[in-house]
Design a protein around this motif. Structure first.
Motif, mmCIF file in Angstrom:
data_model
loop_
_atom_site.group_PDB
_atom_site.id
_atom_site.type_symbol
_atom_site.label_atom_id
_atom_site.label_comp_id
_atom_site.label_asym_id
_atom_site.label_seq_id
_atom_site.Cartn_x
_atom_site.Cartn_y
_atom_site.Cartn_z
ATOM 1 N N LEU A 1 35.388 46.480 39.871
ATOM 2 C CA LEU A 1 34.794 45.217 39.815
ATOM 3 C C LEU A 1 35.820 43.982 40.179
ATOM 4 N N VAL A 2 35.396 43.490 40.992
ATOM 5 C CA VAL A 2 35.962 42.081 41.503
ATOM 6 C C VAL A 2 35.433 40.995 41.104
ATOM 7 N N TYR B 1 34.593 46.232 30.092
ATOM 8 C CA TYR B 1 34.500 47.240 31.104
ATOM 9 C C TYR B 1 35.597 47.994 31.394
ATOM 10 N N LYS B 2 35.993 49.237 31.384
ATOM 11 C CA LYS B 2 36.874 50.317 31.453
ATOM 12 C C LYS B 2 37.466 50.585 32.597
ATOM 13 N N GLY B 3 36.671 50.210 33.720
ATOM 14 C CA GLY B 3 37.214 50.447 34.920
ATOM 15 C C GLY B 3 38.264 49.669 35.543
ATOM 16 N N PRO B 4 38.546 49.694 36.698
ATOM 17 C CA PRO B 4 39.701 48.649 37.464
ATOM 18 C C PRO B 4 38.835 47.551 37.873
ATOM 19 N N VAL B 5 39.820 46.366 37.451
ATOM 20 C CA VAL B 5 39.163 44.868 37.528
ATOM 21 C C VAL B 5 40.310 44.182 38.504
ATOM 22 N N THR B 6 39.818 43.458 39.687
ATOM 23 C CA THR B 6 40.749 42.724 40.179
ATOM 24 C C THR B 6 40.149 41.274 40.258
ATOM 25 N N VAL B 7 41.186 40.412 40.606
ATOM 26 C CA VAL B 7 40.771 39.048 40.695
ATOM 27 C C VAL B 7 40.650 38.598 42.161
ATOM 28 N N ALA B 8 39.746 38.420 42.477
ATOM 29 C CA ALA B 8 39.445 37.931 44.201
ATOM 30 C C ALA B 8 40.615 36.900 44.645
ATOM 31 N N GLU B 9 40.992 37.053 45.964
ATOM 32 C CA GLU B 9 41.798 36.224 46.730
ATOM 33 C C GLU B 9 41.161 35.949 47.972
ATOM 34 N N ASP B 10 41.440 34.897 48.533
ATOM 35 C CA ASP B 10 40.633 34.735 50.034
ATOM 36 C C ASP B 10 41.700 35.867 50.931
ATOM 37 N N VAL C 1 41.491 39.283 33.961
ATOM 38 C CA VAL C 1 41.423 40.855 33.957
ATOM 39 C C VAL C 1 41.273 41.387 32.494
ATOM 40 N N LYS C 2 42.011 40.561 31.635
ATOM 41 C CA LYS C 2 41.947 41.258 30.058
ATOM 42 C C LYS C 2 40.809 40.845 29.611
ATOM 43 N N GLN C 3 40.222 39.854 29.870
ATOM 44 C CA GLN C 3 38.888 39.450 29.368
ATOM 45 C C GLN C 3 37.706 40.196 29.799
ATOM 46 N N ALA C 4 37.852 40.767 31.247
ATOM 47 C CA ALA C 4 36.795 41.672 31.621
ATOM 48 C C ALA C 4 37.134 43.008 30.920
ATOM 49 N N ALA C 5 38.326 43.450 30.994
ATOM 50 C CA ALA C 5 38.521 44.702 30.427
ATOM 51 C C ALA C 5 38.273 44.866 28.908
#
Length: 255
Positions: free
Chosen positions: A218-219, A240-249, A233-237
């Motif tokens: 998840l991005v 959701y138990k998979g990897p989470v990335t916060v997008a950057e340009d 990331v903590k909020q999404a986790a």
């Protein structure tokens, strides 16, 4: 398949985050999903030009997702109309032709390209569509909960790799469907959990959708300034138990 975030931001002007845009490279295809302000500069920073693009898919018609369409068409036509050597496909939901005619009413022939340089493709927003583009990729479009023309997209390559892009949306089952078991799910998370607004998601809601869809990664993107300093990331986790990335340009993912 290679996916690059060209714009992770919103309508709020920021130096670090251009407005919404994602570049997808699959086979010969070089695809933009949305092109908000700043997209062409980010594309150049990445190493491509507008003449390399083969497809543009608009999730909806809000300016932070479409505003660079006019300058892109103008820059395609002038000063060298021969620089584009292959046709560009511009696709979006129901209303695309009316949207384009509205732009023509303002800018006239300055943004009109020859038929061999650009084709418009209007996708049925009510039913959604699945379209094969030669051997390079398959596009799945499904209506989502934001605007009447809003679509989320799934792009799959011939080897079975897939990505999905939510566009702007609130919670809806169609988004789960379009993101089902994708390798990469780029999902809007406009506001942190404490600032939910209608028509948009938060990290925990994006996480819940990704979990229901069994998406593999998840991005979080389309981030307003209210997201700064928040542990997205903590909020999404929490959902959701998979990897989470916060997008950057200019962040890239290779599948």
């Amino acid at each position: 398949m290679k996916i690059t975030i060209l714009g992770s931001g919103t309508c709020v002007p920021r130096l670090t985050r251009s407005a919404s845009s994602v570049l997808v490279e699959s086979g010969r295809a070089k695809i933009l999903v949305d092109l908000g302000p700043g997209t062409m500069h980010r594309l150049l920073q990445y190493g491509l030009t507008i003449f390399d693009l083969t497809h543009i898919f608009l999730t909806h018609f809000h300016p932070d997702h479409t505003a660079e369409l006019v300058p892109l068409l103008f820059a395609t036509k002038y000063p060298d109309a021969e620089a584009r050597t292959h046709r560009l496909t511009l696709a979006a939901g129901t209303g695309l032709k009316r949207f384009y005619q509205g732009l023509r009413a303002v800018y006239d022939h300055w943004i009109v390209l020859p038929e061999d340089q650009m084709a418009l493709q209007e996708i049925d927003t009510l039913a959604g569509e699945t379209i094969r583009y030669f051997e390079d990729f398959v596009l799945t479009a499904r209506p989502v909960n934001h605007r009447p023309e809003s679509l989320a997209y799934r792009i799959s390559d011939p080897d079975g790799r897939s990505m999905a892009c939510s566009g702007d949306t609130d919670v809806c089952d169609a988004l789960v469907d379009v993101a089902r078991e994708v390798d990469l799910f780029i999902c809007e998370s406009a506001m942190p959990d404490s600032h939910k607004v209608p028509g948009h998601l938060t990290p925990s809601l994006a996480g819940r959708i990704a979990g229901r869809a069994d998406a593999r990664h998840l991005v979080l993107t389309h981030l307003y300034p209210e997201c700064d300093g928040q542990d997205l990331v903590k909020q999404a986790a929490g959902t959701y138990k998979g990897p989470v990335t916060v997008a950057e340009d200019l962040m890239s993912f290779v599948l």
